[in-house]
Design a protein around this motif. Structure first.
Motif, PDB file in Angstrom:
ATOM      1  N   THR A 140      -1.514  -2.567 -26.841  1.00 52.01           N
ATOM      2  CA  THR A 140      -0.523  -1.562 -26.258  1.00 52.01           C
ATOM      3  C   THR A 140      -0.288  -0.760 -27.642  1.00 52.01           C
ATOM      4  N   ARG A 141       0.309   0.216 -27.407  1.00 56.15           N
ATOM      5  CA  ARG A 141       1.012   1.049 -28.356  1.00 56.15           C
ATOM      6  C   ARG A 141       1.833   0.277 -29.207  1.00 56.15           C
ATOM      7  N   LYS A 142       2.345  -0.805 -28.695  1.00 51.03           N
ATOM      8  CA  LYS A 142       3.299  -1.562 -29.399  1.00 51.03           C
ATOM      9  C   LYS A 142       2.848  -2.655 -30.064  1.00 51.03           C
ATOM     10  N   ASN A 143       1.645  -2.866 -29.711  1.00 46.44           N
ATOM     11  CA  ASN A 143       0.679  -4.061 -30.349  1.00 46.44           C
ATOM     12  C   ASN A 143      -0.667  -3.587 -30.767  1.00 46.44           C
ATOM     13  N   LEU A 144      -0.890  -2.550 -31.382  1.00 52.11           N
ATOM     14  CA  LEU A 144      -2.034  -1.775 -31.423  1.00 52.11           C
ATOM     15  C   LEU A 144      -2.883  -2.693 -32.445  1.00 52.11           C
ATOM     16  N   THR A 145      -2.450  -3.458 -33.251  1.00 47.62           N
ATOM     17  CA  THR A 145      -3.487  -4.391 -34.359  1.00 47.62           C
ATOM     18  C   THR A 145      -3.256  -5.629 -34.114  1.00 47.62           C
ATOM     19  N   CYS A 146      -2.462  -6.258 -33.164  1.00 45.43           N
ATOM     20  CA  CYS A 146      -2.311  -7.565 -33.145  1.00 45.43           C
ATOM     21  C   CYS A 146      -2.161  -7.983 -31.385  1.00 45.43           C
ATOM     22  N   ALA A 147      -3.476  -8.514 -30.961  1.00 51.57           N
ATOM     23  CA  ALA A 147      -3.759  -8.462 -29.446  1.00 51.57           C
ATOM     24  C   ALA A 147      -2.857  -9.623 -29.062  1.00 51.57           C
ATOM     25  N   GLN A 148      -2.488  -9.522 -27.513  1.00 56.79           N
ATOM     26  CA  GLN A 148      -1.882 -10.646 -26.990  1.00 56.79           C
ATOM     27  C   GLN A 148      -2.634 -11.278 -25.825  1.00 56.79           C
ATOM     28  N   ALA A 149      -2.908 -12.600 -25.851  1.00 55.34           N
ATOM     29  CA  ALA A 149      -3.701 -13.252 -25.018  1.00 55.34           C
ATOM     30  C   ALA A 149      -2.934 -13.469 -23.866  1.00 55.34           C
ATOM     31  N   ILE A 150      -3.905 -13.094 -22.496  1.00 53.52           N
ATOM     32  CA  ILE A 150      -3.319 -12.726 -21.256  1.00 53.52           C
ATOM     33  C   ILE A 150      -4.415 -13.425 -20.341  1.00 53.52           C
ATOM     34  N   SER A 151      -3.871 -13.809 -19.039  1.00 59.38           N
ATOM     35  CA  SER A 151      -4.625 -14.457 -18.269  1.00 59.38           C
ATOM     36  C   SER A 151      -4.505 -14.226 -16.757  1.00 59.38           C
TER      37      SER A 151
END
Length: 451
Positions: free
Chosen positions: A47-58
């Motif tokens: 997202t624009r809040k974590n543009l360079t660091c992905a968040q793992a989702i499932s």
């Protein structure tokens, strides 16, 4: 001791896939492609809040995904070497630049990585099942199918289609970037991407004679440079690996260009590439039609016009430059001649502005026929858009190496911009072109009543 080392190495690999603070796209080796990989789907949220660091989702953990916003899924295709797609980062960044949304990268590299294409293709419906499980959870938490957009690349385009079919075509939009052709050409709609898989389906075909799908698959199908050979790509095997993948990948880079403010690629609805090149397909530029379709991210602006069509399907053609950002600018060159005898040949036109910038168009795809007192309208394509043209040059050629040199006597030449019809039209009168000789002149404004 060796067993302990192997155990520690294995634990490090497992932790890198699950516990890394910034999950990254799975990177595998060519060895993995040779021995094959079992399917494992990772989902990474940007997202624009974590543009360079992905968040793992499932499916059991949506993370910080905001279900009230648009969610765009990026689905890659066959990975014969195991390396991550080089365009992933640029696409994520570009999407988040143009709109505040959720971007979910669908990483199924474990499954797509194999030297046997049919093995990867065989897993495509299984990937779609995983994505449906995730989208079901989004819907349970208040998301809307209208806000779901899937971008599928090659084999990923058909995966997006399978997901759309599971929701009876109620997904908001699917974009297919050169959908895979092998094993899919000629298949029935339920076994590939098709126009009923989403509320709006747009497709870019850039390698129809090799790795891509030949026939239309969407509500609007774009065929850059006719859909087969792309300018700037190697035309022989001596181009190395690029010879095999450059045309196929061009669809992605054309889509990326639509995310740049300085490059809006206009396409022209048409029955064939030949008709487009002959200037027969610019009716979308008339005031009644308001606009032509745009390639890429903003292609869905065209869906209102599709309501008038039955079935709601359109083919659109355009040409591109050899390099990024690929935009070309279209002009009509109207030539009225007074030769006693018919002349057939090609025209090369150059434009120059006061700063000395020069752009050239060789209108040589099909020889034009010049007859006495008959106006010929030629579609010229330029790599640059010069706002104020200070000088024009024309050159006529019959293509003959031996034989007499001909003259082309021009009563009137008129230059008009298709991209900017509000610009003044430029004219010149009483010109004589000697074959293969460049004639340079300063244009004048055409009379306002002249059409």
């Amino acid at each position: 001791m060796l067993k302990l080392y192997l155990f520690i190495s294995l634990m490090c690999l497992v932790r890198s896939d699950t516990d890394e603070p910034c999950p990254s796209f799975t990177r595998l080796s060519f060895h993995s492609a040779v021995v094959g990989t079992g399917l494992n789907v990772k989902l990474m949220l940007y997202t624009r809040k974590n543009l360079t660091c992905a968040q793992a989702i499932s499916p059991t953990d949506l993370g910080s995904l905001n279900v009230t916003k648009k969610t765009t899924f990026i689905v890659h295709g066959f990975r014969p070497t195991g390396s991550p797609p080089v365009w992933i980062g640029d696409l994520v960044e570009g999407l988040l630049f143009v709109e505040d949304m959720n971007v979910v990268v669908v990483d199924w590299n474990r499954g797509a990585t194999t030297v046997i294409y049919s093995h990867a293709a065989g897993k495509s419906k299984n990937v779609a099942v995983v994505l449906k499980e995730f989208i079901d959870q989004m819907l349970a938490n208040g998301a809307s199918l209208d806000n779901i957009y899937m971008i599928g690349v090659s084999l990923g385009a058909h995966i997006a289609g399978f997901v759309g079919e599971m929701y009876d075509g109620q997904l908001g939009r699917i974009t297919g970037l050169d959908p895979a052709g092998p094993l899919f050409n000629g298949r029935p709609p339920q076994d590939r991407l098709d126009p009923s898989d989403a509320q709006f389906v747009d497709v870019i075909h850039s390698d129809t004679d090799a790795l891509g799908y030949r026939e239309p698959l969407g509500n609007i199908d774009f065929y850059p440079n006719g859909g087969a050979d792309q300018p700037g790509c190697p035309q022989t095997i001596f181009g190395g690996l690029q010879y095999f993948k450059c045309d196929h990948q061009r669809s992605m880079y054309l889509y990326l260009s639509s995310l740049r403010e300085n490059c809006t690629i206009t396409a022209y609805p048409c029955d064939s590439y030949r008709d487009y090149r002959n200037g027969k397909c610019v009716s979308c530029l008339t005031p009644q039609k308001e606009s032509c379709p745009f390639l890429g991210y903003y292609a869905d602006h065209w869906k209102d016009y599709l309501k008038e069509k039955d079935p709601p399907m359109t083919k659109a053609f355009f040409d591109t430059a050899e390099e990024k950002p690929f935009c070309m600018y279209h002009y009509f060159v109207d030539i009225l001649t007074w030769n006693k005898n018919i002349r057939r040949g090609d025209i090369t036109i150059k434009l120059r502005d006061k700063a000395g910038n020069i752009t050239e168009s060789k209108i040589n795809h099909e020889p034009a026929t010049f007859q006495k007192y008959h106006q010929v309208s030629l579609l010229a394509r330029f790599n640059q858009d010069l706002d104020k043209v200070a000088a024009i040059s024309l050159m006529f050629s019959t293509g003959s190496i031996i034989g007499p040199k001909y003259k082309l006597r021009i009563l009137r030449m008129k230059l008009r911009s298709l991209a900017h019809p509000e610009r003044p039209q430029l004219c010149r009168y009483d010109l004589v072109l000697m074959e293969n000789v460049e004639t340079v002149f300063q244009p004048i404004l055409c009379p306002k009543l002249q059409m």
